[in-house]
Design a protein around this motif. Structure first.
Motif, mmCIF file in Angstrom:
data_model
loop_
_atom_site.group_PDB
_atom_site.id
_atom_site.type_symbol
_atom_site.label_atom_id
_atom_site.label_comp_id
_atom_site.label_asym_id
_atom_site.label_seq_id
_atom_site.Cartn_x
_atom_site.Cartn_y
_atom_site.Cartn_z
ATOM 1 N N PHE A 163 0.854 -1.185 0.000
ATOM 2 C CA PHE A 163 0.000 0.000 0.000
ATOM 3 C C PHE A 163 0.888 1.233 0.000
ATOM 4 C CE2 PHE A 163 0.506 -1.395 4.418
ATOM 5 C CZ PHE A 163 1.007 -0.252 5.032
ATOM 6 N N GLY A 164 0.332 2.325 -0.497
ATOM 7 C CA GLY A 164 1.122 3.550 -0.561
ATOM 8 C C GLY A 164 0.339 4.670 -1.207
ATOM 9 N N PHE A 165 1.072 5.591 -1.809
ATOM 10 C CA PHE A 165 0.444 6.775 -2.392
ATOM 11 C C PHE A 165 0.968 7.017 -3.802
ATOM 12 C CE2 PHE A 165 0.407 7.250 2.196
ATOM 13 C CZ PHE A 165 -0.939 7.505 2.431
ATOM 14 N N ALA A 166 0.080 7.555 -4.635
ATOM 15 C CA ALA A 166 0.428 7.849 -6.028
ATOM 16 C C ALA A 166 0.068 9.293 -6.354
ATOM 17 C CB ALA A 166 -0.301 6.896 -6.960
ATOM 18 N N HIS A 167 0.679 9.816 -7.430
ATOM 19 C CA HIS A 167 0.437 11.189 -7.851
ATOM 20 C C HIS A 167 -0.936 11.379 -8.484
ATOM 21 C CE1 HIS A 167 4.429 12.770 -7.016
ATOM 22 N NE2 HIS A 167 4.988 11.755 -7.646
ATOM 23 N N ASP A 168 -1.477 10.317 -9.063
ATOM 24 C CA ASP A 168 -2.764 10.438 -9.744
ATOM 25 C C ASP A 168 -3.691 9.315 -9.308
ATOM 26 O OD1 ASP A 168 -2.666 8.063 -11.731
ATOM 27 O OD2 ASP A 168 -0.770 9.107 -12.125
ATOM 28 N N ASN A 169 -4.956 9.400 -9.740
ATOM 29 C CA ASN A 169 -5.940 8.409 -9.320
ATOM 30 C C ASN A 169 -6.292 7.423 -10.429
ATOM 31 O OD1 ASN A 169 -7.378 7.552 -7.039
ATOM 32 N ND2 ASN A 169 -9.310 8.367 -7.849
ATOM 33 N N GLY A 170 -5.446 7.343 -11.431
ATOM 34 C CA GLY A 170 -5.667 6.362 -12.488
ATOM 35 C C GLY A 170 -5.373 4.955 -12.007
ATOM 36 N N ILE A 171 -6.082 3.991 -12.566
ATOM 37 C CA ILE A 171 -5.911 2.602 -12.123
ATOM 38 C C ILE A 171 -5.963 1.646 -13.305
ATOM 39 C CG2 ILE A 171 -8.368 2.165 -11.713
ATOM 40 C CD1 ILE A 171 -5.424 1.151 -9.388
ATOM 41 N N SER A 172 -5.491 2.091 -14.446
ATOM 42 C CA SER A 172 -5.536 1.235 -15.638
ATOM 43 C C SER A 172 -4.495 0.124 -15.594
ATOM 44 C CB SER A 172 -5.334 2.083 -16.899
ATOM 45 O OG SER A 172 -4.083 2.760 -16.843
ATOM 46 N N SER A 173 -3.429 0.334 -14.805
ATOM 47 C CA SER A 173 -2.345 -0.655 -14.749
ATOM 48 C C SER A 173 -2.020 -1.030 -13.306
ATOM 49 C CB SER A 173 -1.085 -0.107 -15.434
ATOM 50 O OG SER A 173 -1.331 0.192 -16.789
ATOM 51 N N TYR A 174 -1.388 -2.174 -13.157
ATOM 52 C CA TYR A 174 -0.967 -2.696 -11.856
ATOM 53 C C TYR A 174 0.183 -1.866 -11.291
ATOM 54 C CZ TYR A 174 1.282 -6.012 -8.616
ATOM 55 O OH TYR A 174 1.862 -6.615 -7.527
ATOM 56 N N ILE A 175 0.100 -1.501 -10.020
ATOM 57 C CA ILE A 175 1.170 -0.753 -9.337
ATOM 58 C C ILE A 175 2.001 -1.761 -8.551
ATOM 59 C CG2 ILE A 175 1.729 1.119 -7.753
ATOM 60 C CD1 ILE A 175 -1.055 2.258 -8.309
ATOM 61 N N GLY A 176 3.160 -2.076 -9.062
ATOM 62 C CA GLY A 176 3.976 -3.113 -8.439
ATOM 63 C C GLY A 176 5.063 -2.601 -7.521
ATOM 64 N N ASP A 177 5.382 -1.302 -7.601
ATOM 65 C CA ASP A 177 6.427 -0.731 -6.754
ATOM 66 C C ASP A 177 6.216 0.773 -6.661
ATOM 67 O OD1 ASP A 177 7.536 0.452 -9.122
ATOM 68 O OD2 ASP A 177 8.586 -1.420 -9.538
ATOM 69 N N ALA A 178 7.175 1.466 -6.036
ATOM 70 C CA ALA A 178 7.053 2.905 -5.839
ATOM 71 C C ALA A 178 7.604 3.715 -7.007
ATOM 72 C CB ALA A 178 7.784 3.307 -4.560
ATOM 73 N N TYR A 179 8.007 3.043 -8.089
ATOM 74 C CA TYR A 179 8.714 3.722 -9.174
ATOM 75 C C TYR A 179 7.956 3.728 -10.496
ATOM 76 C CZ TYR A 179 12.609 3.481 -5.932
ATOM 77 O OH TYR A 179 13.402 3.633 -4.827
ATOM 78 N N ASN A 180 6.785 3.137 -10.518
ATOM 79 C CA ASN A 180 6.049 3.057 -11.779
ATOM 80 C C ASN A 180 4.578 3.416 -11.579
ATOM 81 O OD1 ASN A 180 8.094 1.762 -13.757
ATOM 82 N ND2 ASN A 180 8.214 0.427 -11.954
ATOM 83 N N GLU A 181 3.897 3.681 -12.694
ATOM 84 C CA GLU A 181 2.460 3.983 -12.706
ATOM 85 C C GLU A 181 2.092 5.125 -11.771
ATOM 86 O OE1 GLU A 181 0.910 2.555 -15.030
ATOM 87 O OE2 GLU A 181 2.553 1.168 -15.466
ATOM 88 N N GLY A 182 2.968 6.133 -11.685
ATOM 89 C CA GLY A 182 2.675 7.325 -10.899
ATOM 90 C C GLY A 182 2.810 7.168 -9.397
ATOM 91 N N ALA A 183 3.378 6.057 -8.952
ATOM 92 C CA ALA A 183 3.513 5.818 -7.508
ATOM 93 C C ALA A 183 4.561 6.741 -6.898
ATOM 94 C CB ALA A 183 3.874 4.372 -7.249
#
Length: 280
Positions: A163-183
């Motif tokens: 669990f964590g925080f991202a810059h945006d609220n998009g959820i089209s892709s899997y968030i696997g770490d803190a370095y991708n998909e806006g995390a």
């Protein structure tokens, strides 16, 4: 050999008799006292007095040793925010359906379980979840929720939950770490390696902490998060596992997310529930 007069002999015999008799009585009294103490102790053990006390002492000692080895040092200082932003225990959601206030890049299911009362959002493997609300979180806030885990007998079958925080609220892709998909940052509960892994792409933080996750093969864990500006604290079952800056700037747009591992083995299941977000 010189013979004693009859009278003196009788006196000596009487003295020996009384001395012997007194010693015998004294020995009997001491024996009775020892027996009474033994019987009293046996009675207390049978009544659960000494046995319970001994067991409590052993348990307390073991608990203190375990507590000393979990997470970071320091007391439980989490203070829940008073300004409630969001609360959801899924009581209004239909069993079998996806949680009405959440979205994902896959799916999830509201379920009940005999082990833990209430309703839970059970998560699919290789899936990320965010709230549907596009309103960013404030600069200072707290988040609390519960994680329930169900596996046959090995916690490692759960693999991990993040669990964590991202810059945006998009959820089209899997968030696997803190370095991708806006995390921005991530805390990973790694059941397989019995570690807590914290990372941030904002300031390149990365650390690991040993945690006795073996005991959560079937269990319930309470998560408490505090964010104040750049700083973030995380407690798992009141044990601190993070207490440092995880953000590069403030104010910074933040959205909360949860991700499961890429796989759940042998029918293992992970559920979340009792969410509360509150401003500070």
């Amino acid at each position: 050999m010189k013979k004693l007069p009859l009278c003196a002999g009788l006196c000596l015999a009487a003295t020996c008799f009384f001395t012997s008799n007194s010693q015998a009585q004294l020995f009997k009294k001491l024996k009775d006292k020892v027996s009474d103490k033994i019987e009293n102790k046996v009675d207390k053990v049978l009544d659960g007095d000494l046995g319970t006390k001994s067991q409590k002492d052993n348990n307390a000692s073991a608990e203190n040793k375990v507590t000393a080895n979990i997470g970071l040092s320091g007391p439980y200082l989490f203070v829940q925010g008073k300004d409630t932003i969001y609360f959801d225990n899924f009581s209004a959601d239909q069993t079998g359906a996806m949680a009405s206030h959440w979205k994902s890049n896959g799916s999830g299911s509201i379920e009940t379980t005999t082990q833990f009362p209430g309703k839970w959002l059970f998560l699919n493997e290789f899936t990320s979840y965010k709230l549907k609300s596009d309103t960013p979180l404030p600069d200072n806030f707290t988040i609390e929720f519960d994680i329930v885990t169900l596996s046959r007998d090995k916690a490692r079958d759960l693999n991990s939950l993040s669990f964590g925080f991202a810059h945006d609220n998009g959820i089209s892709s899997y968030i696997g770490d803190a370095y991708n998909e806006g995390a921005i940052c991530q805390t990973e509960i790694h059941y397989w390696n019995k570690e807590i892994i914290n990372s941030s792409s904002d300031n390149k933080k990365y650390n690991t902490i040993k945690f006795p996750l073996k005991g959560y093969a079937i269990g319930k864990m309470h998560v408490a998060i505090t964010v104040k500006g750049l700083h973030m604290q995380v407690y798992l079952d009141k044990h601190k596992v993070l207490d440092t800056d995880m953000f590069a700037s403030t104010p910074e747009t933040k959205y909360f997310y949860i991700s499961t591992s890429t796989r759940l083995d042998n029918g293992a299941k992970i559920g979340v529930g009792n969410f509360k977000i509150a401003g500070l």
